[in-house]
Every structure is written in structure tokens, then in C-alpha cells.
Design a protein around this motif. Structure first.
Motif, PDB file in Angstrom:
ATOM      1  N   ILE A 127       0.856  -1.184   0.000  1.00 29.30           N
ATOM      2  CA  ILE A 127       0.000   0.000   0.000  1.00 29.30           C
ATOM      3  C   ILE A 127       0.891   1.233   0.000  1.00 29.30           C
ATOM      4  O   ILE A 127       1.799   1.351   0.813  1.00 29.30           O
ATOM      5  CB  ILE A 127      -0.915   0.029   1.244  1.00 29.30           C
ATOM      6  N   ALA A 128       0.640   2.147  -0.915  1.00 30.70           N
ATOM      7  CA  ALA A 128       1.432   3.372  -1.010  1.00 30.70           C
ATOM      8  C   ALA A 128       0.722   4.515  -0.291  1.00 30.70           C
ATOM      9  O   ALA A 128      -0.473   4.733  -0.484  1.00 30.70           O
ATOM     10  CB  ALA A 128       1.669   3.747  -2.467  1.00 30.70           C
ATOM     11  N   MET A 129       1.465   5.227   0.528  1.00 30.17           N
ATOM     12  CA  MET A 129       0.940   6.430   1.188  1.00 30.17           C
ATOM     13  C   MET A 129       1.796   7.619   0.775  1.00 30.17           C
ATOM     14  O   MET A 129       3.025   7.525   0.713  1.00 30.17           O
ATOM     15  CB  MET A 129       0.960   6.270   2.708  1.00 30.17           C
ATOM     16  N   GLY A 130       1.141   8.732   0.489  1.00 31.03           N
ATOM     17  CA  GLY A 130       1.855   9.914   0.034  1.00 31.03           C
ATOM     18  C   GLY A 130       1.842  10.058  -1.466  1.00 31.03           C
ATOM     19  O   GLY A 130       2.627  10.814  -2.034  1.00 31.03           O
ATOM     20  N   THR A 131       0.942   9.344  -2.122  1.00 32.70           N
ATOM     21  CA  THR A 131       0.894   9.367  -3.577  1.00 32.70           C
ATOM     22  C   THR A 131       0.077  10.533  -4.117  1.00 32.70           C
ATOM     23  O   THR A 131       0.197  10.886  -5.285  1.00 32.70           O
ATOM     24  CB  THR A 131       0.294   8.062  -4.109  1.00 32.70           C
ATOM     25  N   ASN A 132      -0.776  11.108  -3.285  1.00 36.14           N
ATOM     26  CA  ASN A 132      -1.569  12.257  -3.702  1.00 36.14           C
ATOM     27  C   ASN A 132      -1.177  13.473  -2.869  1.00 36.14           C
ATOM     28  O   ASN A 132      -0.520  14.375  -3.362  1.00 36.14           O
ATOM     29  CB  ASN A 132      -3.063  11.963  -3.578  1.00 36.14           C
ATOM     30  N   THR A 133      -1.536  13.476  -1.612  1.00 37.17           N
ATOM     31  CA  THR A 133      -1.069  14.543  -0.721  1.00 37.17           C
ATOM     32  C   THR A 133      -0.239  13.922   0.400  1.00 37.17           C
ATOM     33  O   THR A 133      -0.351  12.745   0.695  1.00 37.17           O
ATOM     34  CB  THR A 133      -2.244  15.345  -0.133  1.00 37.17           C
ATOM     35  N   ASP A 134       0.584  14.748   1.028  1.00 44.28           N
ATOM     36  CA  ASP A 134       1.602  14.243   1.945  1.00 44.28           C
ATOM     37  C   ASP A 134       0.993  13.682   3.230  1.00 44.28           C
ATOM     38  O   ASP A 134       0.231  14.371   3.917  1.00 44.28           O
ATOM     39  CB  ASP A 134       2.583  15.371   2.293  1.00 44.28           C
ATOM     40  N   PRO A 135       1.327  12.427   3.585  1.00 45.58           N
ATOM     41  CA  PRO A 135       0.782  11.837   4.815  1.00 45.58           C
ATOM     42  C   PRO A 135       1.357  12.449   6.080  1.00 45.58           C
ATOM     43  O   PRO A 135       0.841  12.201   7.172  1.00 45.58           O
ATOM     44  CB  PRO A 135       1.177  10.360   4.693  1.00 45.58           C
ATOM     45  N   TYR A 136       2.423  13.254   5.939  1.00 48.80           N
ATOM     46  CA  TYR A 136       3.038  13.894   7.101  1.00 48.80           C
ATOM     47  C   TYR A 136       2.985  15.416   7.008  1.00 48.80           C
ATOM     48  O   TYR A 136       3.854  16.112   7.532  1.00 48.80           O
ATOM     49  CB  TYR A 136       4.480  13.413   7.278  1.00 48.80           C
ATOM     50  N   GLN A 137       1.934  15.937   6.368  1.00 48.92           N
ATOM     51  CA  GLN A 137       1.731  17.375   6.398  1.00 48.92           C
ATOM     52  C   GLN A 137       1.402  17.787   7.835  1.00 48.92           C
ATOM     53  O   GLN A 137       1.102  16.946   8.688  1.00 48.92           O
ATOM     54  CB  GLN A 137       0.628  17.780   5.440  1.00 48.92           C
ATOM     55  N   PRO A 138       1.472  19.072   8.160  1.00 47.42           N
ATOM     56  CA  PRO A 138       1.361  19.508   9.564  1.00 47.42           C
ATOM     57  C   PRO A 138       0.175  18.953  10.338  1.00 47.42           C
ATOM     58  O   PRO A 138       0.301  18.642  11.532  1.00 47.42           O
ATOM     59  CB  PRO A 138       1.287  21.032   9.437  1.00 47.42           C
ATOM     60  N   ILE A 139      -1.005  18.793   9.716  1.00 46.65           N
ATOM     61  CA  ILE A 139      -2.163  18.339  10.496  1.00 46.65           C
ATOM     62  C   ILE A 139      -2.045  16.887  10.941  1.00 46.65           C
ATOM     63  O   ILE A 139      -2.817  16.433  11.788  1.00 46.65           O
ATOM     64  CB  ILE A 139      -3.487  18.548   9.738  1.00 46.65           C
ATOM     65  N   GLU A 140      -1.060  16.143  10.404  1.00 45.69           N
ATOM     66  CA  GLU A 140      -0.835  14.783  10.899  1.00 45.69           C
ATOM     67  C   GLU A 140      -0.437  14.813  12.370  1.00 45.69           C
ATOM     68  O   GLU A 140      -0.739  13.885  13.130  1.00 45.69           O
ATOM     69  CB  GLU A 140       0.241  14.081  10.058  1.00 45.69           C
ATOM     70  N   GLY A 141       0.217  15.888  12.802  1.00 48.62           N
ATOM     71  CA  GLY A 141       0.578  16.006  14.211  1.00 48.62           C
ATOM     72  C   GLY A 141      -0.628  16.028  15.122  1.00 48.62           C
ATOM     73  O   GLY A 141      -0.543  15.661  16.297  1.00 48.62           O
TER      74      GLY A 141
END
Length: 355
Positions: A127-141
Motif C-alpha cells: 500500500i502506497a501512502m503519500g501518492t496524492n497529498t503528503d501523509p506527514y503534512q502539519p495536520i498529521e501532528g
């Protein structure tokens, strides 16, 4: 006038869906700051959405995965070149400033993924994560949706890959290191330039280049298969960093890499042109000339098999420089064989099957 801290310089309402547009006009434009004062500060808003499924499948011949999880829509990193921007137009929102200020989070992602993986017909593949928008953008915090998905993948021994331009990936180093022990993960970090000021214009809310390089080093030290992506290469803006990025990554133990030429699908093209006129008016024409030369005379090539393969003299020059730098620093292609045989299918009620 540049909009501080944002990649897009306007809303850029899409016209391909026939949405109503408004255009300001008149002498007031020249004096609006004196008359009305500064405009309101742009605020980031997050809307929680609850889709019925979270795992997306694709049959594209141009990418090395067939399924992905996108925990967020929109991205606060605000990278002006982001190919995901046009997806906001599907919701009558601007691929410009709306894309980086009006975000959507999917807090049910891990639960929905568990339900999908429990289906009798499901067959595991990375499974790929980060293929569209970043999985670690600020709101991930705040939401920790990516971490919840990684926890599920570790529990079920399901392979998962991460692509990001954020040092926030280190928040999950414990999970990634454990997944790596079982050959279940690989992480790619994109580095566009080594100039913090330039990166601040291109990717205003992404991690600075030094922080990304530090994240690469720490991931390698933790035993996580890690590669650097020199992406996107923006001709006459960032291409002179290619060799230095690869050297810096190699010094930190990275042994695989890839590169992607700038792509400008749909509304990204006028947004990028606007950005060039704002920040690099002296070379805007040159940049777009090279972009069109490598894309068959157009701003973008959307055709399968060719969209990820720039052509022409400029593309050949960059490709040659990249290959020479990789050989010099002992860097190979970005490829890791993840193990799908360990997958433990959960039962329909969320428990693991005994057999």
C-alpha cells in the motif's frame, strides 16, 4: 505581490468545469491597500470527512504500485508544483489557495482499511501512502491518521510504503523500524533543492532541506530502506542542485534514488506561471520554454507511458547528469522487494484469523 507562506498566489478557480468566476477591475486595484488596509490573513481549516472506503486502486502503467491510502485531501505544505492540486476542483474548490488552506481529514481511515483487508477476496500488495497529498503534512501532528494506518499494517504484517517531504516522518520511526525488520516498508523523501530560501518559495510549509537530509540519515540508521527522490526537477530553478542532493544523500547512507521532471497538469500550469511571474520574472520565459520542450511543445503531457518520461535535449542532459552523479556516489535505483507472505487477514469482526 507575493502571499507570504503560501505557494499559490491566487485562488485560480478552474474553468474546465464551468464554475462561475469573478475578476476584479478598476482603478481601485492600484490603491486597495491604502483604502481597505491589508486583507484578512489566510487561515487553514480542516473538515473531517467519512468516506465509505479508503483503499484506492489504479491500473496506471506509469507508477510502481496499484493501491494507495490517502489520509488527507489538500496539503498545507503548499508546494506550488503539486500535481494533486487539480483534485480540489472536483469539489468546487480552488486548486490554488483553497488546496493549501481548506483541508480534509479522514479519521476513519484505519478502521476502513481493516474492513477492506478482511474481505475474502483481498490479496495483499504494498500500500502506497503519500501518492496524492503528503501523509506527514502539519495536520498529521494533530490527527495521527498515518500512524494509525502504520500500526494496522504492523499488526497485520501488511507491506506499506511512504513518500513524503516532511521530517515529521521521524515521529513514526519506531513503527517504521519495526516494519523494516519484517521487510514491510520503505520510505522515500523528496528533496527539491538545498537552498532553504528557494524551498521556502516552492514548498513554503514543508520541512527545510537540512531537516529532510537529517530525516534520511536517521531512517537509514534505524535500518529502514530509504531513498531520496530528486523531485520535481524544475529547469533553470532547481536543476543545478541535482548532483549536490545526491552527494548529500549518499553521505548520509542513502543508496537508492529517483528523479521526476516537473509536471504541470490542468490548473497547476497557470498557478506555476503565476508563481514564476511573482518570484522569477527574469527567467519565467526560459523555464516554460524548457518545460514545453521536454513535453512535446505543451505545458504538460498527460498520456500514459510518456507522461513520466520527458523527451528531448534538455531531458537527456538532466538524465545524463543524474546517472553520472549516481554512479559517482554509489547510488542505485529506488526498488525494494517487500514481503507480502506474512499478511494475517483479520476476520470480519476485526479479530485476526487463527489459521
Amino acid at each position: 505581490m507575493s502571499i507570504h507562506g503560501r505557494g499559490a498566489q491566487s485562488a485560480q478557480v478552474p474553468t474546465r468545469f464551468g464554475l462561475a468566476t469573478r475578476e476584479a477591475d478598476g482603478d481601485w486595484l492600484d490603491a486597495r491597500g491604502e483604502i481597505d488596509g491589508p486583507g484578512p490573513k489566510l487561515r487553514t481549516t480542516v473538515t473531517e470527512e467519512h468516506p465509505r472506503s479508503i483503499l484506492s486502486f489504479n491500473q496506471s502503467p506509469d507508477i510502481p504500485f496499484d493501491r494507495s491510502v490517502n489520509a488527507y485531501r489538500g496539503c498545507e505544505h503548499g508546494c506550488v508544483y503539486c500535481y494533486a492540486r487539480p483534485s480540489h476542483a472536483f469539489h468546487d474548490l480552488s486548486p490554488g489557495l483553497d488546496f493549501e488552506t481548506k483541508l480534509f481529514a479522514k479519521p476513519d481511515a484505519a478502521r476502513l482499511l481493516r474492513e477492506t483487508l478482511a474481505k475474502r477476496s483481498y490479496t495483499p500488495a504494498p500500500i502506497a501512502m503519500g501518492t496524492n497529498t503528503d501523509p506527514y503534512q502539519p495536520i498529521e501532528g494533530r490527527y495521527r491518521i498515518t500512524r494509525q494506518v502504520l500500526e494496522l499494517c504492523l499488526e497485520l504484517r501488511h507491506p506499506v510504503t511512504i513518500t513524503t517531504k516532511s521530517a515529521r516522518v521521524l515521529d513514526d520511526l519506531d513503527l517504521l523500524a519495526e516494519l523494516a525488520k519484517h521487510r514491510l516498508t520503505a520510505v522515500g523523501i523528496s528533496v527539491t533543492s538545498l537552498d532553504p530560501r528557494l524551498s521556502g518559495l516552492l514548498e513554503p510549509r514543508a520541512s527545510s532541506p537540512p531537516k529532510r537530509l537529517d530525516a534520511l540519515e536517521k531512517l537509514v540508521s534505524a535500518g529502514v530502506p530509504t531513498h531520496v527522490s530528486v523531485a520535481p526537477v524544475v529547469p533553470a530553478i532547481t536543476d543545478h542542485f541535482i548532483e549536490a542532493i545526491l552527494e548529500a544523500a549518499a553521505q548520509r547512507g542513502v543508496r537508492s534514488a529517483g528523479w521526476i521532471m516537473l509536471r504541470l497538469p490542468h490548473e497547476v500550469a497557470p498557478l506555476f506561471r503565476e508563481w514564476l511571474d511573482t518570484h522569477f520574472p527574469d527567467r519565467a520565459g526560459k523555464v516554460m520554454s524548457i518545460v514545453q520542450q521536454v513535453r512535446g511543445g505543451k505545458d504538460n503531457d498527460a498520456q500514459f507511458f510518456t507522461r513520466m518520461k520527458p523527451q528531448g535535449t534538455w531531458a537527456d542532459l538532466i538524465r545524463t547528469r543524474y546517472r553520472i552523479a549516481c554512479r559517482k556516489h554509489g547510488i542505485g535505483k529506488a526498488h525494494v522487494d517487500l514481503d507480502c507472505t506474512q499478511f494475517k487477514k483479520p476476520s470480519a469482526d476485526g479479530q485476526l484469523d487463527l489459521f
